[in-house]
Scaffold this motif. Structure first.
Motif, PDB file in Angstrom:
ATOM      1  N   TYR A 131       0.835  -1.208   0.000  1.00  0.00           N
ATOM      2  CA  TYR A 131       0.000   0.000   0.000  1.00  0.00           C
ATOM      3  C   TYR A 131       0.866   1.253   0.000  1.00  0.00           C
ATOM      4  O   TYR A 131       0.571   2.230  -0.665  1.00  0.00           O
ATOM      5  CB  TYR A 131      -0.953   0.015   1.210  1.00  0.00           C
ATOM      6  N   TRP A 132       1.965   1.196   0.770  1.00  0.00           N
ATOM      7  CA  TRP A 132       2.825   2.373   0.828  1.00  0.00           C
ATOM      8  C   TRP A 132       3.418   2.658  -0.555  1.00  0.00           C
ATOM      9  O   TRP A 132       3.480   3.804  -1.001  1.00  0.00           O
ATOM     10  CB  TRP A 132       3.947   2.157   1.861  1.00  0.00           C
ATOM     11  N   LEU A 133       3.829   1.587  -1.256  1.00  0.00           N
ATOM     12  CA  LEU A 133       4.454   1.764  -2.572  1.00  0.00           C
ATOM     13  C   LEU A 133       3.469   2.283  -3.620  1.00  0.00           C
ATOM     14  O   LEU A 133       3.880   2.815  -4.647  1.00  0.00           O
ATOM     15  CB  LEU A 133       5.065   0.443  -3.046  1.00  0.00           C
ATOM     16  N   MET A 134       2.171   2.104  -3.368  1.00  0.00           N
ATOM     17  CA  MET A 134       1.185   2.585  -4.342  1.00  0.00           C
ATOM     18  C   MET A 134       1.107   4.110  -4.351  1.00  0.00           C
ATOM     19  O   MET A 134       0.617   4.695  -5.314  1.00  0.00           O
ATOM     20  CB  MET A 134      -0.203   2.008  -4.022  1.00  0.00           C
ATOM     21  N   GLY A 140       4.870   8.408  -0.906  1.00  0.00           N
ATOM     22  CA  GLY A 140       5.128   7.122  -1.557  1.00  0.00           C
ATOM     23  C   GLY A 140       5.517   7.337  -3.013  1.00  0.00           C
ATOM     24  O   GLY A 140       5.795   8.458  -3.437  1.00  0.00           O
ATOM     25  N   ALA A 141       5.527   6.234  -3.771  1.00  0.00           N
ATOM     26  CA  ALA A 141       5.995   6.318  -5.158  1.00  0.00           C
ATOM     27  C   ALA A 141       4.850   6.755  -6.069  1.00  0.00           C
ATOM     28  O   ALA A 141       3.864   6.049  -6.215  1.00  0.00           O
ATOM     29  CB  ALA A 141       6.532   4.962  -5.599  1.00  0.00           C
ATOM     30  N   ILE A 142       4.990   7.941  -6.636  1.00  0.00           N
ATOM     31  CA  ILE A 142       3.977   8.467  -7.569  1.00  0.00           C
ATOM     32  C   ILE A 142       4.592   8.399  -8.963  1.00  0.00           C
ATOM     33  O   ILE A 142       5.513   9.155  -9.272  1.00  0.00           O
ATOM     34  CB  ILE A 142       3.605   9.933  -7.242  1.00  0.00           C
ATOM     35  N   GLY A 143       4.091   7.487  -9.778  1.00  0.00           N
ATOM     36  CA  GLY A 143       4.763   7.207 -11.047  1.00  0.00           C
ATOM     37  C   GLY A 143       4.341   8.092 -12.197  1.00  0.00           C
ATOM     38  O   GLY A 143       3.225   8.600 -12.234  1.00  0.00           O
ATOM     39  N   PRO A 190      -9.840   3.046  -0.804  1.00  0.00           N
ATOM     40  CA  PRO A 190      -9.735   4.209  -1.684  1.00  0.00           C
ATOM     41  C   PRO A 190      -8.735   3.957  -2.825  1.00  0.00           C
ATOM     42  O   PRO A 190      -7.853   3.105  -2.697  1.00  0.00           O
ATOM     43  CB  PRO A 190      -9.210   5.305  -0.751  1.00  0.00           C
ATOM     44  N   LEU A 191      -8.906   4.693  -3.907  1.00  0.00           N
ATOM     45  CA  LEU A 191      -7.934   4.618  -5.000  1.00  0.00           C
ATOM     46  C   LEU A 191      -6.625   5.231  -4.518  1.00  0.00           C
ATOM     47  O   LEU A 191      -6.639   6.228  -3.788  1.00  0.00           O
ATOM     48  CB  LEU A 191      -8.438   5.406  -6.203  1.00  0.00           C
ATOM     49  N   TYR A 192      -5.502   4.642  -4.951  1.00  0.00           N
ATOM     50  CA  TYR A 192      -4.210   5.194  -4.555  1.00  0.00           C
ATOM     51  C   TYR A 192      -3.706   6.130  -5.653  1.00  0.00           C
ATOM     52  O   TYR A 192      -3.812   5.816  -6.847  1.00  0.00           O
ATOM     53  CB  TYR A 192      -3.211   4.077  -4.279  1.00  0.00           C
ATOM     54  N   LEU A 193      -3.143   7.263  -5.223  1.00  0.00           N
ATOM     55  CA  LEU A 193      -2.707   8.308  -6.148  1.00  0.00           C
ATOM     56  C   LEU A 193      -1.704   7.764  -7.178  1.00  0.00           C
ATOM     57  O   LEU A 193      -1.810   8.043  -8.376  1.00  0.00           O
ATOM     58  CB  LEU A 193      -2.084   9.453  -5.342  1.00  0.00           C
ATOM     59  N   ILE A 223      -1.326   4.819  -8.299  1.00  0.00           N
ATOM     60  CA  ILE A 223      -1.964   3.915  -9.267  1.00  0.00           C
ATOM     61  C   ILE A 223      -2.645   4.734 -10.365  1.00  0.00           C
ATOM     62  O   ILE A 223      -2.501   4.446 -11.554  1.00  0.00           O
ATOM     63  CB  ILE A 223      -3.019   3.023  -8.554  1.00  0.00           C
ATOM     64  N   VAL A 224      -3.352   5.794  -9.940  1.00  0.00           N
ATOM     65  CA  VAL A 224      -4.088   6.614 -10.926  1.00  0.00           C
ATOM     66  C   VAL A 224      -3.107   7.323 -11.861  1.00  0.00           C
ATOM     67  O   VAL A 224      -3.285   7.334 -13.084  1.00  0.00           O
ATOM     68  CB  VAL A 224      -5.007   7.641 -10.217  1.00  0.00           C
TER      69      VAL A 224
END
Lengths: 322, 237
Positions: free
Chosen positions: A172-175, A247-250, A299-302, A304-305
């Motif tokens: 979850y943190w990595l999302m 976290g990781a926002i790709g 909830p949706l993870y930032l 991921i979106v």
């Protein structure tokens, strides 16, 4: 429109996005009350919601987005590679490794410093790797290699997770998310991001000249190694602080500079400022969308979106380049 | 006057330039000739301060001062495709502009003058990618002229150009030398070099083998031993 007008317009849009965004959430607040709440002039409840819950989250989205956008623009300018981005060149992976290690060892209070520390460890490793030949090729090869190593070690840590709950915490943190954002996060991330942005903006004029190739740029008085150092340190500050709090926002760092380049123009120096503002606006809007669609379930993870939007764009760029 | 004293350049354990000493006077147009791999590019890069070398020159050692004194036209120079010609030429003023300063009126005048000299003013607002190979070379040349440095180094500036662009580039370089700039250009076309340049430096296996006027320097022996051709342009058997 000239560059100054674009800067002012993007600043204005960013400020407007902040005001609009704080109105959205489980409790809907209209524009006038949002403005009043920001100034502490609304009802105590609204003041509380806006100032302690929503404003930190929105400001953090702006910080993280600005850091990602500016880092992507600087890395693409320096490497003269349309596909360069902090996520692909190892900065995010190294910061994420630091945070994952802290979580694995039960040191959740140290997630933030660990992420920023590992971002700098990664940046130092990339710099040392490309020491023999500073420049685009060294940074790309070193960044991809060290990023892959950090990803592999992150995988190992997850592999060794003692139980499913610990593993899910890491996943979850990595999302990537801003759902736990609070004021101390902003106080931590904002100065580091601003310092990183200052370094990246300072490298901007040199990036213009590096478009002529490293040899010609050197002949015009540009130091390739000094420019690389500014960019690597700037990215480590922006990405390290961003990953530490969100976290990781790709992929934001990949496609925001491309959109800005397409809409405004190719000037490498201005592109850093415009991409910072564009990244801030984008992340504020996406996080607002996530809050608006939040229901009773997970909830949706930032992260991921942003990846779902960014990956198709990445594939389109790769397809165009081939 | 530019003075080179005992310049040597080492590449991967091999000496690419060996103990070169020479002098170039103000306003001279010197052709640097020699076969492929003879050390021409390495000598130019050493003079421009782009690669480590032994020996000394009377050129400034500070990076920025040197950039104001020497303009360098690289072999196969590149530029961002989507930038306008005017902006690319303006990058030649980089050594004269503060890091975060805006381009001054004097800088803008230098850019306009350089574009005029190189005959590119009529496409100043086109993007680089829309230009032909010859036009691109003239844009790079205008960028080096815009620097307004007393020494201009050009590494094979006319290679791969058609005769019209070869002549127009050589004319720009000759005009620059007549205005007082010392021009040193690595060239392969000996006839073109003889027509435009005042003097010739002949390089062979890293050595500066000969230095002087064309008639005295490009002797049948040098043509045969260095270039492996005869005086009438055939392969020396």
């Amino acid at each position: 429109m000239n560059s100054r007008t674009w800067s002012l317009s993007l600043f204005a849009i960013c400020a407007l996005a902040v005001v609009i965004s704080v109105g959205f959430g489980t409790t809907q607040i209209n524009f006038r009350d949002s403005l009043a709440g920001l100034a502490g002039q609304s009802t105590p409840d609204i003041n509380e919601i806006i100032q302690t819950i929503r404003l930190p989250r929105v400001l953090l989205a702006a910080c993280v987005g600005a850091g990602l956008g500016a880092s992507g623009a600087a890395l693409q300018g320096f490497t003269r590679n349309a596909l360069a981005a902090p996520g692909l060149l190892g900065f995010s992976a190294c910061a994420a490794l630091g945070a994952v290690l802290a979580l694995y060892f039960g040191l959740s209070k140290f997630v933030t410093p660990a992420a920023i520390f590992f971002a700098f460890v990664g940046a130092t490793a990339i710099t040392l790797f490309s020491r023999r030949k500073p420049g685009a090729s060294g940074l790309v090869l070193g960044g991809i290699g060290i990023g892959a190593l950090a990803t592999a070690v992150t995988g190992l840590v997850m592999n060794l997770a003692p139980n499913p709950w610990a593993l899910s915490e890491l996943i979850y943190w990595l999302m990537g998310s801003l759902k736990n954002a609070d004021l101390p996060d902003v106080i931590f991330a904002a100065p580091l991001t601003l310092l990183g942005l200052a370094l990246l903006l300072y490298s901007g004029p040199a990036l213009r000249v590096l478009g002529l190739g490293e040899e010609t740029a050197q002949s015009l008085g540009i130091s390739v190694s000094q420019t690389q150092l500014l960019i690597v340190a700037g990215c480590a500050l922006c990405i390290g602080s961003g990953v530490a709090v969100a976290g990781a926002i790709g992929f934001v760092g990949l496609f925001i500079p491309h959109i800005i380049r397409f809409v405004i123009g190719p000037d490498e120096a201005w592109l850093i400022l415009f991409s910072a503002l564009g990244g801030a606006i984008f992340l504020i809007l996406i996080d607002t969308l996530i809050r608006m669609t939040a229901g009773p379930g997970t909830p949706l993870y930032l992260g991921i979106v942003t990846s779902l939007i960014g990956v198709p764009f990445f594939l389109f760029l790769a397809w165009r380049q081939t | 006057m530019i003075t080179l004293r005992n310049i040597s350049v080492k590449f991967g354990g091999k000496l690419a330039v060996r103990d070169v000493s020479a002098v170039a006077s103000e306003g001279e147009f010197i052709a640097l000739v020699g076969p492929n791999g003879s050390g021409k590019s390495s000598l130019l890069k050493a003079m421009a301060g782009l690669i480590p070398h032994e020996g000394s020159t009377n050129l400034p050692s500070d990076r920025r001062d040197r950039a104001r004194q020497i303009s360098y036209l690289a072999q196969n120079a590149v530029a961002p495709d989507d930038h306008k010609v005017r902006n690319i030429v303006a990058l030649g003023r980089t050594p004269h502009i503060g890091r975060l300063a805006r381009i001054s009126k004097a800088d803008q005048s230098a850019v306009e003058a350089a574009m005029e000299k190189c005959g590119i003013s009529n496409f100043a607002d086109r993007t680089f990618k829309t230009l032909s190979g010859g036009e691109k070379t003239r844009v790079h040349l205008a960028r080096t002229i815009a620097t307004d440095a007393p020494l201009l180094l050009a590494d094979e500036p006319v290679t791969a150009l058609d005769p019209y662009y070869q002549l127009s580039v050589m004319e720009v370089l000759r005009d620059a030398s007549r205005e007082g700039t010392t021009v040193i250009a690595a060239l392969h076309d000996l006839a073109l070099a003889r027509r435009f340049c005042d003097r010739v430096w002949v390089m062979s296996e890293g050595h500066l083998l000969a230095d002087g006027t064309f008639d005295k320097t490009l002797t049948p022996e040098i043509l045969r031993n260095v270039f492996r051709i005869t005086r009438d342009g055939n392969i020396a058997r």
